[in-house]
Design a protein around this motif. Structure first.
Motif, PDB file in Angstrom:
ATOM      1  N   CYS A 189     -22.752 -17.265  -6.151  1.00 31.58           N
ATOM      2  CA  CYS A 189     -23.878 -18.201  -6.127  1.00 31.58           C
ATOM      3  C   CYS A 189     -25.024 -17.630  -6.956  1.00 31.58           C
ATOM      4  CB  CYS A 189     -24.313 -18.527  -4.709  1.00 31.58           C
ATOM      5  SG  CYS A 189     -24.983 -17.148  -3.759  1.00 31.58           S
ATOM      6  N   ILE A 190     -25.804 -18.522  -7.512  1.00 31.51           N
ATOM      7  CA  ILE A 190     -26.949 -18.153  -8.345  1.00 31.51           C
ATOM      8  C   ILE A 190     -28.186 -18.882  -7.844  1.00 31.51           C
ATOM      9  CG2 ILE A 190     -25.553 -17.659 -10.382  1.00 31.51           C
ATOM     10  CD1 ILE A 190     -26.248 -20.463 -11.418  1.00 31.51           C
ATOM     11  N   ALA A 191     -29.352 -18.405  -8.251  1.00 28.05           N
ATOM     12  CA  ALA A 191     -30.603 -19.034  -7.829  1.00 28.05           C
ATOM     13  C   ALA A 191     -30.753 -20.407  -8.475  1.00 28.05           C
ATOM     14  CB  ALA A 191     -31.783 -18.142  -8.209  1.00 28.05           C
ATOM     15  N   ALA A 192     -31.253 -21.354  -7.683  1.00 26.42           N
ATOM     16  CA  ALA A 192     -31.467 -22.715  -8.187  1.00 26.42           C
ATOM     17  C   ALA A 192     -32.554 -23.388  -7.369  1.00 26.42           C
ATOM     18  CB  ALA A 192     -30.178 -23.528  -8.118  1.00 26.42           C
ATOM     19  N   GLY A 193     -33.746 -23.508  -7.964  1.00 26.90           N
ATOM     20  CA  GLY A 193     -34.840 -24.203  -7.286  1.00 26.90           C
ATOM     21  C   GLY A 193     -35.245 -23.581  -5.974  1.00 26.90           C
ATOM     22  N   GLY A 194     -35.207 -22.262  -5.891  1.00 27.45           N
ATOM     23  CA  GLY A 194     -35.584 -21.578  -4.656  1.00 27.45           C
ATOM     24  C   GLY A 194     -34.464 -21.484  -3.647  1.00 27.45           C
ATOM     25  N   LYS A 195     -33.329 -22.074  -3.946  1.00 24.35           N
ATOM     26  CA  LYS A 195     -32.172 -21.987  -3.038  1.00 24.35           C
ATOM     27  C   LYS A 195     -30.978 -21.454  -3.825  1.00 24.35           C
ATOM     28  CE  LYS A 195     -33.819 -25.183   0.446  1.00 24.35           C
ATOM     29  NZ  LYS A 195     -33.517 -26.321   1.340  1.00 24.35           N
ATOM     30  N   MET A 197     -14.273 -12.552  -3.985  1.00 25.05           N
ATOM     31  CA  MET A 197     -15.320 -13.514  -3.646  1.00 25.05           C
ATOM     32  C   MET A 197     -16.639 -12.813  -3.932  1.00 25.05           C
ATOM     33  SD  MET A 197     -16.281 -16.496  -2.743  1.00 25.05           S
ATOM     34  CE  MET A 197     -14.855 -17.295  -2.016  1.00 25.05           C
ATOM     35  N   GLY A 198     -17.335 -13.314  -4.949  1.00 28.22           N
ATOM     36  CA  GLY A 198     -18.505 -12.608  -5.457  1.00 28.22           C
ATOM     37  C   GLY A 198     -19.740 -12.698  -4.584  1.00 28.22           C
ATOM     38  N   ALA A 199     -20.785 -12.026  -5.050  1.00 31.29           N
ATOM     39  CA  ALA A 199     -22.043 -11.934  -4.314  1.00 31.29           C
ATOM     40  C   ALA A 199     -22.664 -13.306  -4.073  1.00 31.29           C
ATOM     41  CB  ALA A 199     -23.024 -11.062  -5.102  1.00 31.29           C
ATOM     42  N   CYS A 200     -23.137 -13.490  -2.841  1.00 31.62           N
ATOM     43  CA  CYS A 200     -23.871 -14.709  -2.503  1.00 31.62           C
ATOM     44  C   CYS A 200     -24.827 -14.407  -1.360  1.00 31.62           C
ATOM     45  CB  CYS A 200     -22.914 -15.836  -2.131  1.00 31.62           C
ATOM     46  SG  CYS A 200     -23.739 -17.453  -1.969  1.00 31.62           S
ATOM     47  N   PRO A 201     -25.835 -13.558  -1.611  1.00 32.02           N
ATOM     48  CA  PRO A 201     -26.777 -13.215  -0.549  1.00 32.02           C
ATOM     49  C   PRO A 201     -27.616 -14.424  -0.164  1.00 32.02           C
ATOM     50  CG  PRO A 201     -27.567 -12.410  -2.655  1.00 32.02           C
ATOM     51  CD  PRO A 201     -26.189 -12.943  -2.899  1.00 32.02           C
ATOM     52  N   PRO A 202     -28.108 -14.489   1.063  1.00 36.75           N
ATOM     53  CA  PRO A 202     -28.919 -15.638   1.490  1.00 36.75           C
ATOM     54  C   PRO A 202     -30.159 -15.803   0.609  1.00 36.75           C
ATOM     55  CG  PRO A 202     -28.294 -14.268   3.359  1.00 36.75           C
ATOM     56  CD  PRO A 202     -27.925 -13.504   2.138  1.00 36.75           C
ATOM     57  N   TRP A 203     -30.494 -17.043   0.300  1.00 36.54           N
ATOM     58  CA  TRP A 203     -31.668 -17.284  -0.539  1.00 36.54           C
ATOM     59  C   TRP A 203     -32.971 -17.004   0.197  1.00 36.54           C
ATOM     60  CZ3 TRP A 203     -34.482 -20.879   1.971  1.00 36.54           C
ATOM     61  CH2 TRP A 203     -33.832 -21.902   2.688  1.00 36.54           C
ATOM     62  N   ASN A 204     -32.906 -16.840   1.529  1.00 36.88           N
ATOM     63  CA  ASN A 204     -34.118 -16.564   2.308  1.00 36.88           C
ATOM     64  C   ASN A 204     -34.194 -15.117   2.776  1.00 36.88           C
ATOM     65  OD1 ASN A 204     -31.940 -16.932   4.060  1.00 36.88           O
ATOM     66  ND2 ASN A 204     -33.199 -17.747   5.718  1.00 36.88           N
ATOM     67  N   ASP A 205     -33.417 -14.217   2.157  1.00 40.04           N
ATOM     68  CA  ASP A 205     -33.367 -12.814   2.570  1.00 40.04           C
ATOM     69  C   ASP A 205     -34.295 -11.974   1.689  1.00 40.04           C
ATOM     70  OD1 ASP A 205     -32.699 -10.376   3.649  1.00 40.04           O
ATOM     71  OD2 ASP A 205     -30.543 -10.591   3.337  1.00 40.04           O
ATOM     72  N   LEU A 206     -35.163 -11.192   2.319  1.00 38.33           N
ATOM     73  CA  LEU A 206     -36.095 -10.344   1.578  1.00 38.33           C
ATOM     74  C   LEU A 206     -35.477  -9.008   1.158  1.00 38.33           C
ATOM     75  CD1 LEU A 206     -39.481 -10.887   3.480  1.00 38.33           C
ATOM     76  CD2 LEU A 206     -38.783 -11.802   1.258  1.00 38.33           C
ATOM     77  N   ARG A 207     -34.276  -8.711   1.611  1.00 35.79           N
ATOM     78  CA  ARG A 207     -33.627  -7.477   1.196  1.00 35.79           C
ATOM     79  C   ARG A 207     -32.742  -7.739  -0.029  1.00 35.79           C
ATOM     80  NH1 ARG A 207     -30.274  -3.274   5.013  1.00 35.79           N
ATOM     81  NH2 ARG A 207     -32.321  -3.243   6.029  1.00 35.79           N
ATOM     82  N   ILE A 208     -32.827  -6.845  -1.001  1.00 36.55           N
ATOM     83  CA  ILE A 208     -31.917  -6.891  -2.144  1.00 36.55           C
ATOM     84  C   ILE A 208     -30.582  -6.291  -1.703  1.00 36.55           C
ATOM     85  CG2 ILE A 208     -31.498  -6.060  -4.487  1.00 36.55           C
ATOM     86  CD1 ILE A 208     -34.535  -5.973  -4.874  1.00 36.55           C
ATOM     87  N   THR A 231     -29.700 -10.275  -5.923  1.00 37.94           N
ATOM     88  CA  THR A 231     -30.436 -11.164  -5.036  1.00 37.94           C
ATOM     89  C   THR A 231     -30.666 -12.488  -5.752  1.00 37.94           C
ATOM     90  OG1 THR A 231     -32.442 -11.450  -3.686  1.00 37.94           O
ATOM     91  CG2 THR A 231     -32.716 -10.350  -5.795  1.00 37.94           C
ATOM     92  N   ILE A 232     -30.806 -13.565  -4.980  1.00 40.93           N
ATOM     93  CA  ILE A 232     -31.216 -14.845  -5.552  1.00 40.93           C
ATOM     94  C   ILE A 232     -32.577 -15.262  -5.009  1.00 40.93           C
ATOM     95  CG2 ILE A 232     -28.862 -15.609  -6.022  1.00 40.93           C
ATOM     96  CD1 ILE A 232     -29.020 -17.365  -3.533  1.00 40.93           C
ATOM     97  N   ASN A 233     -33.228 -14.355  -4.305  1.00 42.19           N
ATOM     98  CA  ASN A 233     -34.556 -14.610  -3.741  1.00 42.19           C
ATOM     99  C   ASN A 233     -35.604 -13.872  -4.569  1.00 42.19           C
ATOM    100  OD1 ASN A 233     -36.824 -15.072  -2.212  1.00 42.19           O
ATOM    101  ND2 ASN A 233     -36.014 -14.187  -0.315  1.00 42.19           N
ATOM    102  N   ALA A 234     -36.384 -14.604  -5.337  1.00 44.45           N
ATOM    103  CA  ALA A 234     -37.403 -13.991  -6.198  1.00 44.45           C
ATOM    104  C   ALA A 234     -38.402 -13.163  -5.386  1.00 44.45           C
ATOM    105  CB  ALA A 234     -38.133 -15.073  -6.996  1.00 44.45           C
ATOM    106  N   LYS A 235     -38.641 -13.536  -4.136  1.00 44.13           N
ATOM    107  CA  LYS A 235     -39.597 -12.801  -3.315  1.00 44.13           C
ATOM    108  C   LYS A 235     -39.085 -11.410  -2.952  1.00 44.13           C
ATOM    109  CE  LYS A 235     -41.648 -16.972  -1.291  1.00 44.13           C
ATOM    110  NZ  LYS A 235     -41.874 -17.740  -0.045  1.00 44.13           N
ATOM    111  N   ALA A 236     -37.771 -11.212  -2.993  1.00 40.06           N
ATOM    112  CA  ALA A 236     -37.203  -9.893  -2.666  1.00 40.06           C
ATOM    113  C   ALA A 236     -37.505  -8.886  -3.757  1.00 40.06           C
ATOM    114  CB  ALA A 236     -35.700 -10.024  -2.481  1.00 40.06           C
TER     115      ALA A 236
END
Length: 225
Positions: free
Chosen positions: A44-50, A162-173, A218-223
């Motif tokens: 999964c990749i980042a898309a519109g914050g999700k 099955m590749g990386a897909c960390p939660p989009w709401n996770d602050l940990r890289i 990570t797909i969470n820019a805030k992380a």
């Protein structure tokens, strides 16, 4: 009679002792800025914050030759940073703190890798999103085990990468760690659908050397702040 050990004698004794195997050198052949997992290797990749579906291509990897007596290799890729509370994943209005409790998750597993194989090309064991994962079968580059999705999704065998897909709401890289094992047996005794726990139990007493490499994603820019 008491024997005196001279410096010369000690050197001769040390030179005669067997040299213990060093760890294997494992290499991700491609990485992004700051040793990150390339987006094409993520599911999964980042898309519109999700998130959106990624290319899910298994990464190009190589490792050094095992010590004398090596008869096969095995490979395991894990993420040790998955939140233990799965109800928090990708939940609107919820942020997963960096210090939230974590558990290890298996993304990829191959056993009985022939000794002639010390490199896997990109996409060799997964290329694209496939419902239920890949078949649990022998391939020219090893026997596929089940990745972690098989534990809670019942729509397929979930073999292969099955590749990386960390939660989009996770602050940990998240860290993605590949460990390669050199084994003294060409064929581990494993169940048809084997897990990482099955592999570790079967490999006990057979591991001659091992090594690991790690990238982050990570797909969470805030992380990243």
């Amino acid at each position: 009679m008491r024997r005196t050990i001279t410096a010369t004698t000690l050197i001769l004794v040390l030179n005669a002792m067997p040299i213990l195997a060093t760890d294997l050198q494992v290499t991700f052949e491609k990485s992004g800025k700051g040793r990150t997992l390339p987006a094409e290797n993520a599911s999964c990749i980042a898309a519109g914050g999700k998130e959106a579906a990624g290319n899910n291509r298994s990464p190009a990897l190589s490792w050094s030759k095992g010590p004398a007596g090596t008869r096969s290799y095995a490979l395991v890729m894990t993420d040790p940073d998955v939140p233990r509370d799965l109800s928090l994943l990708n939940k609107d209005g919820t942020v997963i703190a960096r210090d939230a409790a974590r558990m290890e998750f298996t993304h990829w597993m191959l056993a009985n890798i022939p000794t002639a194989v010390t490199r896997l090309a990109e996409g060799a064991d997964g290329d694209g999103q496939q419902q239920g994962g890949l078949p649990l079968e022998n391939t020219k580059h090893g026997r596929r085990g089940q990745n972690g999705f098989a534990a809670f999704l019942k729509d397929g065998p979930y073999g292969g990468y099955m590749g990386a897909c960390p939660p989009w709401n996770d602050l940990r890289i998240h860290r993605y760690r590949v460990t390669v094992y050199a084994l003294d047996t060409g064929r581990l005794m494993l169940p048809d659908a084997f897990t990482r726990a099955d592999f570790l139990a079967a490999a006990k007493g057979h591991i001659l050397a091992s090594g690991a490499a790690e990238l982050t994603y990570t797909i969470n820019a805030k992380a990243l702040k």
